[in-house]
Design an enzyme around this catalytic site. Structure first.
Site, PDB file in Angstrom:
ATOM      1  N   ASP A 135      52.108  39.049  28.630  1.00 57.57           N
ATOM      2  CA  ASP A 135      51.023  39.314  29.563  1.00 57.57           C
ATOM      3  C   ASP A 135      51.366  40.590  30.330  1.00 57.57           C
ATOM      4  OD1 ASP A 135      48.464  38.251  30.775  1.00 57.57           O
ATOM      5  OD2 ASP A 135      49.658  38.588  32.570  1.00 57.57           O
ATOM      6  N   THR A 136      50.354  41.405  30.563  1.00 51.98           N
ATOM      7  CA  THR A 136      50.545  42.650  31.308  1.00 51.98           C
ATOM      8  C   THR A 136      49.647  42.636  32.537  1.00 51.98           C
ATOM      9  OG1 THR A 136      51.097  43.850  29.286  1.00 51.98           O
ATOM     10  CG2 THR A 136      50.433  45.176  31.188  1.00 51.98           C
TER      11      THR A 136
END
Length: 195
Positions: free
Chosen positions: A71-72
């Protein structure tokens, strides 16, 4: 011993391309369905780590599989800048980032049937002060759609980045060096024989 199957728990074409930098192609792509709503008062690093872990936990992992999830998150101070709902919110995010430093956090989780490995990579990015023509031209491009913080560093908004400290590939969506280390730790052969 046969090579385990690599399952990419992300539908992001950018993550698939970054895996390709390691010479890897996922055997399957199975993006999990996870609620990505931040909890009230949740800090960006805690949020990003929680979502990456939730994605990995939501996946069924067979004994011959290794799952890779990530996840960013774009963080401006304690504020999480998610994917903008419309052009107005994209403009709000970009104006907030204009002329300032912010952090891009990517959490990576690798999991097999018995164990989990994780790593958080925090990169500091500085934007130039955006002029009205720059902002408006970018908004018309629609490149902000579906992007945390309303931008992708590898797209037209890369022209706004004047300075970066950390991992460029983490800002794109998957820190290549750290991902390689996690996969090796999980027993996935990246270097040498791949049978």
């Amino acid at each position: 011993m046969t090579r385990p199957k690599l399952i990419l728990g992300s539908g992001s074409p950018r993550r698939a391309e970054l895996l390709g930098q390691l010479g890897l192609v996922a055997d399957d792509v199975r993006p999990p369905d996870v609620d990505e709503t931040p909890a009230k008062g949740e800090l960006p690093l805690t949020y990003c780590r929680r979502i990456a872990e939730a994605k990995a936990a939501a996946m069924d992992v067979a004994s011959d599989e290794i799952v890779l999830c990530a996840d960013t998150t774009v963080a401006l101070g304690r504020r999480i800048l998610g994917k903008p709902e419309d052009a107005a919110q994209a403009a709000e995010f970009l104006l907030a980032l204009s002329g300032r430093r912010h952090r891009v956090i990517t959490s990576v989780v690798v999991r097999n049937a018995g164990r989990t490995w994780a790593r958080d990579v925090v990169t500091t990015v500085k934007f130039k002060r955006l002029s009205d023509p720059e902002l408006n031209t970018y908004l018309v491009s629609d490149d902000w759609r579906g992007k945390a913080g309303a931008y992708a560093i590898q797209g037209p908004a890369g022209a706004f980045v004047t300075w970066l400290q950390g991992s460029y590939t983490a800002v794109v969506g998957l820190p290549v060096a750290e991902t390689a280390n996690l996969l090796v730790a999980a027993g996935y052969p990246i270097y040498g024989e791949r049978t």
